[in-house]
Structure formats: C-alpha cells, structure tokens
Write a protein that holds these residues in place. Structure first.
Motif, PDB file in Angstrom:
ATOM      1  N   VAL A   1       8.093 -10.196   3.178  1.00 41.37           N
ATOM      2  CA  VAL A   1       9.306 -10.578   3.522  1.00 41.37           C
ATOM      3  C   VAL A   1       9.151 -11.683   4.629  1.00 41.37           C
ATOM      4  N   TYR A   2       9.604 -12.807   4.573  1.00 43.08           N
ATOM      5  CA  TYR A   2       9.467 -13.656   5.795  1.00 43.08           C
ATOM      6  C   TYR A   2      10.836 -14.543   5.945  1.00 43.08           C
ATOM      7  N   GLY A   3      10.662 -15.219   6.500  1.00 40.91           N
ATOM      8  CA  GLY A   3      11.739 -16.132   7.255  1.00 40.91           C
ATOM      9  C   GLY A   3      11.993 -17.502   6.472  1.00 40.91           C
ATOM     10  N   GLY A   4      12.382 -18.196   7.403  1.00 41.21           N
ATOM     11  CA  GLY A   4      12.901 -19.920   7.135  1.00 41.21           C
ATOM     12  C   GLY A   4      11.766 -20.747   6.590  1.00 41.21           C
TER      13      GLY A   4
ATOM     14  N   PHE B   1       9.386 -12.917  -0.730  1.00 41.29           N
ATOM     15  CA  PHE B   1      10.667 -12.774  -0.577  1.00 41.29           C
ATOM     16  C   PHE B   1      11.219 -13.570   0.926  1.00 41.29           C
ATOM     17  N   GLY B   2      11.261 -14.836   0.779  1.00 42.22           N
ATOM     18  CA  GLY B   2      11.571 -15.889   1.966  1.00 42.22           C
ATOM     19  C   GLY B   2      12.913 -15.916   2.186  1.00 42.22           C
ATOM     20  N   GLY B   3      13.257 -16.784   3.177  1.00 40.53           N
ATOM     21  CA  GLY B   3      14.681 -17.385   3.326  1.00 40.53           C
ATOM     22  C   GLY B   3      15.406 -16.274   4.361  1.00 40.53           C
ATOM     23  N   VAL B   4      14.840 -15.374   4.973  1.00 44.17           N
ATOM     24  CA  VAL B   4      15.653 -14.631   6.020  1.00 44.17           C
ATOM     25  C   VAL B   4      15.694 -15.390   7.268  1.00 44.17           C
ATOM     26  N   GLN B   5      17.246 -15.344   7.432  1.00 42.68           N
ATOM     27  CA  GLN B   5      17.734 -16.342   8.748  1.00 42.68           C
ATOM     28  C   GLN B   5      17.828 -15.407  10.136  1.00 42.68           C
ATOM     29  N   PRO B   6      17.751 -15.991  11.191  1.00 41.79           N
ATOM     30  CA  PRO B   6      17.859 -15.354  12.378  1.00 41.79           C
ATOM     31  C   PRO B   6      19.062 -14.708  12.413  1.00 41.79           C
ATOM     32  N   ASN B   7      19.403 -13.563  13.067  1.00 40.51           N
ATOM     33  CA  ASN B   7      20.292 -12.577  12.846  1.00 40.51           C
ATOM     34  C   ASN B   7      20.679 -12.153  11.524  1.00 40.51           C
TER      35      ASN B   7
END
Ligand code: NZQ
Ligand code: ZN
Length: 393
Positions: free
Chosen positions: A37-40, A66-72
């Motif tokens: 799991v990772y971010g932007g 699985f990417g695309g996790v945003q802050p908050n």
C-alpha cells in the motif's frame, strides 16, 4: 504514577540501506503474498518501490501494489484496498510511505482478515478488532508515528468524520526506517512532521500528573526535535537531523513519553475536525490549534506550563504567569518559523469562518454532543467553541 501497560512490539530496523532487508522481514513474519500500500507516487518516483518489488521477486515472494492513497486517507480507499487484497489472497500487508499509507494498510489488514465486517464499525467503536493480517512498514516521512503506534486514523469522506482507532492489532510487526528515504520530502511536509512529532509528546506531557522520568524523557524529546527540526528545515539532506527526527517520531507516539500519565490529546481532536472539514494536513491543523488551546487551559495547572517553558525553552525570566505565556509564545513562534499556520487566516485551506461553521466544528468535535475531550482540562462543547473562536483570526 498511574498504572500502565507498555507494549511496543514493533521490530525497528533503523539506518542506511535497511530497506534492502524488506524481503527477509516479510518472511520472518510469515508473509508469502504481500499487498503493498502506498500513496500518491513519491515512493515510485524515488525508486524505492522498484527496489522493494525487485527484492521481493528475488526472494520468491508474490506481491500486488495498491497506490493512490491520499493524505488524510479515506475509509472509501481502504475499502477498495480490502477488496483487492482479498482478491489477491494477501497474507501480509506492507505500508510504504507515511501515516496515510500506513493507516490505510492497517485498515486493509483488519478488513481482509474480517471480510464480512464494515470496518468503519471498528472506528466508531461498535465493534472491536479481534484479528488482523500482519502489517510491515517502510517509512518515508517522520511524522505520524504510525510505524510503531497502536492507532490508525481514517476519514469517512461521506460524513467528513475523521476518527482514530486504537487497538493492539494496529502495531506493525516491523518498521524499516532509513532516514535517507526522507531526503526527498518537501520542506512543508518536514514542517508538518516536526509539528506532529512535537504534538504527540505535548498531548501526553500536558496531563494532570507529574512523573519525573516520563516528563524528563518528554522534555528531552521536545528539545531534540526543536533543534534538529530547525536544522532539517535548512537542509533536508542533513542525515544527523533527519535521523534524530525519525527516531523521535516513533518514540513520540509509541506511548513512551506519556507513561504513568493520563494524556490529553485535545489539540489532536480539535485538529482532526479541521482536517475532516477542510482537508488541511494533519501537522498544520495541530499548529493552527495548539497555541489557542494552550492559552485557554494553562491556568488549570500553571506549574506544568512553567516547567515546560523552563525545561524546553530555557525561559528563566519573570513570574510564573509570564514564564508560562512565554513558553506558549515560543512554541507558536517556532511553528511560524518553520512555516506552519498558527490560526485560521494563516492556513489557506481554512481562512476566516462564520460563527455557524465554528459551531458545526465544535458540535462535530463532541461527536454530536456525546463526549468531552481532553484530560489536562476537560473541555465540553462550549469550551471547544471558544477555542475555535480564538483560532478564527
Ligand atoms: O502520497 P505521496 O506521493 O507518497 O506523498 C506524500 C504526501 O503527499 C509525501 N511524502 C511522504 N514521504 C515522502 C513524500 N514526498 C516526498 N518524499 C518522501 N520521502 O508527504 C505527504 C504526506 O504524507 P502522509 O502519509 O499523509 O504524512 P503523515 O505521515 O504526516 O501522515 C498523516 C496522516 O496520519 C494520521 C494523520 O491524521 C494523517 O491522516 N495520523 C496517524 C497517526 C497514527 N496512525 O498513529 C497518529 C497521528 O496523530 C495522525 O493523526
Ligand atoms: Zn498526530
């Protein structure tokens, strides 16, 4: 000293090049099908993701990204991840990034292990997490402390409600912490991280009890972060500064700096409502609220604010009241010096708000009239409204 249980089981693997040990640690904790799991995209751009997946390939460990996790990070994104992790047959979740990626990884781990449960019920405390998948972490930003903490914070975007879940099941199995991975951070994110790290200790330090050893540890951590934070703001490639901050980030939120105390965490609760409504970065939301909270509550136990001023900010002049206020002002000035907003008008995401919005924030902060916040001074809806009003300048 209050009774306490101290359990911080995460295996910390700290230093240069430690991400090269990821495959070995995944295996050690039973992973054979890893859901990453990772971010932007910062971890893709830096090349970290490529190195990690190549190492997993070399070790014969299956993986899905699985990417695309945003802050908050949102509940909705975590639910997407749960469906994909189940489809993939994941037996291990690896969060690569900061608090947002890690907290989402924790949410996915709970959901994948309990496929019939609406995981939001864990965050609303209707259900208790009894089992979860193992989670490992590669940290790329020193801030939230999620790499060793028992918390996970998600936002239900449908309702704008940002909530933390505290459970032993949130403790990662291992945390790989290479300060060099934080060199690519924009200064604003470094500043948000410094603020959050300070706040995890401040929100424990300001509590009704005095515990000499715990308080002294807290003060040393704060002095370190303040000094090394200033150096990091000048040069994000300063290994010494970035490593001290990284280690402080974990110690600040694994429970150590509040042992035997009762905690407060009111500024965090006040800040969460700002992030839920305005999507402001977590650290910045805390900088907006802290000074206003501190001035509102400091007379409850002035001696604690005097001690803070003396031991953290080296303030020796004046009477108790003057020292306490000088310590608060020094903190607010420090936040300003690293580019953090300290009131609504300084935060472009927020700006000045109407009285109706402030009332809504206060109402939400009490979970619609069902709770008070804080332990240093217990705050009800009327108190909370007054603090938001004083920040609305
Ligand atoms: O998304 P990417 O592209 O990775 O970019 C991120 C994001 O934009 C960027 N970033 C991270 N590492 C980087 C980098 N950019 C360049 N180089 C790097 N090495 O930084 C931005 C912020 O990332 P995020 O994960 O949101 O930061 P943080 O660690 O501050 O996490 C914030 C979240 O954690 C929650 C906060 O409320 C917020 O939702 N918290 C979690 C806690 C916990 N689980 O124990 C406790 C905290 O009090 C906090 O509430
Ligand atoms: Zn925090």
């Amino acid at each position: 000293m209050h009774n306490f249980t101290y359990w911080s089981p995460t295996e910390v693997v700290f230093g240069k090049g430690t991400e090269n040990q990821t495959a070995a640690y995944v295996k050690k904790y039973g992973g054979s099908r890893v859901f990453i799991v990772y971010g932007g995209g910062s971890v893709v751009r830096s090349g970290l993701m490529g190195r990690v997946t190549a190492a997993l390939d070399a070790a014969g460990i299956a993986h899905a990204e699985f990417g695309g996790v945003q802050p908050n990070p949102s509940l909705e994104k975590a639910k997407e991840g749960i469906a994909e992790a189940i489809k993939f047959g994941a037996d291990f979740i690896l969060g690569v990034g900061g608090g947002s990626a890690i907290d989402t990884a924790k949410g996915i781990a709970h959901g994948a292990a309990n496929p019939d449960v609406d995981i939001w019920k864990y965050w609303t405390e209707e259900l208790t997490v009894e089992k979860s998948l193992p989670v490992g972490v590669i940290l790329t930003i020193s801030a939230a402390g999620s790499e060793t903490s028992s918390s996970s914070v998600l936002t239900n975007k449908a309702t704008g409600s940002k909530r933390g879940l505290d459970t032993p099941c949130n403790r990662p199995k291992f945390a790989i912490m290479n300060p060099e991975l934080t060199f690519t951070l924009p200064p604003y994110q470094v500043a948000c991280g410094i603020t959050d790290i300070m706040m995890h200790t401040l929100d424990r330090y300001f509590n009704p009890l005095d515990n000499e050893l715990t308080d002294a540890i807290a003060e040393a951590l704060l002095r370190t972060v303040i000094a090394k934070g200033a150096a990091a703001m000048k040069d994000t490639h300063d290994y010494d500064a970035m490593s001290e901050i990284m280690w402080a980030g974990s110690l600040s939120h694994n429970g150590l700096t509040g042992l035997g105390g009762t905690g407060d965490f009111a500024p965090h609760q006040l800040g969460h409502e700002l992030s839920g409504m305005f999507d402001i970065a977590h650290g910045a939301s805390l900088a907006v609220m802290w000074g206003h909270w501190a001035k509102y509550v400091c007379h409850t136990k002035l001696s604690r604010f005097v001690r803070y001023a003396e031991n953290v900010w080296h303030i020796t002049e004046g009477g108790d009241e003057e020292k306490a206020l000088a310590g608060i002002q020094a903190t607010v000035d420090y936040f300003k010096s690293i580019g953090m907003p300290t009131c609504f008008s300084e935060a472009p995401e927020i700006g000045l708000q109407s009285e109706d919005v402030l009332k809504d924030l206060a109402w939400r902060c009490t979970f619609e009239g069902t709770r008070t916040i804080g332990g240093f001074q217990v705050l009800d809806g009327a108190d909370i409204l007054k603090i938001y009003e004083s920040a609305n300048v």
